[in-house]
Design an enzyme around this catalytic site. Structure first.
Site, mmCIF file in Angstrom:
data_model
loop_
_atom_site.group_PDB
_atom_site.id
_atom_site.type_symbol
_atom_site.label_atom_id
_atom_site.label_comp_id
_atom_site.label_asym_id
_atom_site.label_seq_id
_atom_site.Cartn_x
_atom_site.Cartn_y
_atom_site.Cartn_z
ATOM 1 N N GLY A 1 0.770 -1.232 0.000
ATOM 2 C CA GLY A 1 0.000 0.000 0.000
ATOM 3 C C GLY A 1 0.799 1.279 0.000
ATOM 4 N N GLU B 1 4.618 4.213 5.818
ATOM 5 C CA GLU B 1 3.373 3.458 5.836
ATOM 6 C C GLU B 1 2.278 4.251 5.136
ATOM 7 O OE1 GLU B 1 1.958 0.743 5.839
ATOM 8 O OE2 GLU B 1 1.643 0.059 7.887
ATOM 9 N N ASP B 2 1.362 3.549 4.491
ATOM 10 C CA ASP B 2 0.261 4.229 3.823
ATOM 11 C C ASP B 2 -0.740 4.792 4.821
ATOM 12 O OD1 ASP B 2 -0.653 1.698 4.560
ATOM 13 O OD2 ASP B 2 -1.521 1.215 2.613
ATOM 14 N N ASP C 1 -4.013 2.747 11.004
ATOM 15 C CA ASP C 1 -5.425 2.494 11.258
ATOM 16 C C ASP C 1 -5.544 1.962 12.690
ATOM 17 O OD1 ASP C 1 -8.055 1.351 11.229
ATOM 18 O OD2 ASP C 1 -7.957 1.137 9.073
ATOM 19 N N PHE D 1 -13.618 3.675 4.817
ATOM 20 C CA PHE D 1 -12.738 2.768 4.080
ATOM 21 C C PHE D 1 -12.274 3.473 2.806
ATOM 22 C CE2 PHE D 1 -11.586 -0.747 1.283
ATOM 23 C CZ PHE D 1 -10.639 -1.334 2.095
ATOM 24 N N ARG E 1 -5.435 0.524 -6.445
ATOM 25 C CA ARG E 1 -4.128 1.078 -6.076
ATOM 26 C C ARG E 1 -3.705 2.192 -7.038
ATOM 27 N NH1 ARG E 1 -1.840 -1.863 -1.996
ATOM 28 N NH2 ARG E 1 -2.218 -4.103 -1.947
#
Length: 179
Positions: A43, A98-99, A102, A151, A164
């Site tokens: 990601g 990191e994308d 969460d 989301f 993506r």
């Protein structure tokens, strides 16, 4: 792909501007150093590629694969390291790229592992932060955007390996992943 989005949360120009600013922050903070930037695949790869080009320092690249989602829309709670690092990290200034932070489980797990390996310093650079979903006490040192508990896909983030390559970050319509 755009038709699958409930809304566009962050457009490509907004993302580009913030990534540039983050690169400048890292450049300023690591003057005289050669940080090792570790891309958490898959990601983060789009964000990582753009970010490293905005850092005006010599940097080292490394990649690792970790997952806690599979093809779901929520974390399984179990972190899996799919591929380990090739290089030794002891004594290095490390930045985990990191994308999205969460639940925080994945980044907390990786940070704990890195600290055991004797890094000189360790920071987290995340494009997105979703604090409403956090179950661990972990924060990004460099954060692009704080987002609501939705989301999201695009700009490297996916749902079941799709979206993506969508250039913006959008909120995926629930009917797309509830099929």
């Amino acid at each position: 792909m755009k038709n699958d989005m409930k809304t566009i949360l962050l457009d490509r120009e907004t993302i580009k501007k913030r990534v540039r600013e983050m690169g400048q922050e890292i450049t300023r903070d690591y003057q005289g150093e050669v940080p090792l930037l570790i891309c958490i695949l898959k990601g983060s790869v789009v964000f990582y590629a753009d970010l490293v080009r905005e850092i005006d320092l010599p940097v080292r690249f490394e990649f690792m694969t970790a997952s806690s989602y599979g093809s779901a829309t929520v974390s399984s709670g179990e972190v899996k390291i799919v591929s380990e690092l090739d290089n030794k990290i002891a004594g290095r200034h490390v930045i985990l790229v990191e994308d999205i932070v969460d639940s925080g489980r994945t980044i907390a797990y990786i940070k704990n592992d890195m600290l055991k390996k004797g890094v000189k310093s360790l920071k987290v650079c995340a494009l997105l932060d979703k604090p409403d979903r956090r179950v661990t006490d972990v924060q990004a040192d460099y954060c692009g955007f704080v987002i609501p508990d939705e989301f999201v896909v695009g700009y490297g983030l996916d749902y079941d390996q799709k979206y993506r390559n969508f250039p913006d970050i959008g909120v995926l319509k629930s009917e797309v992943y509830e099929k």
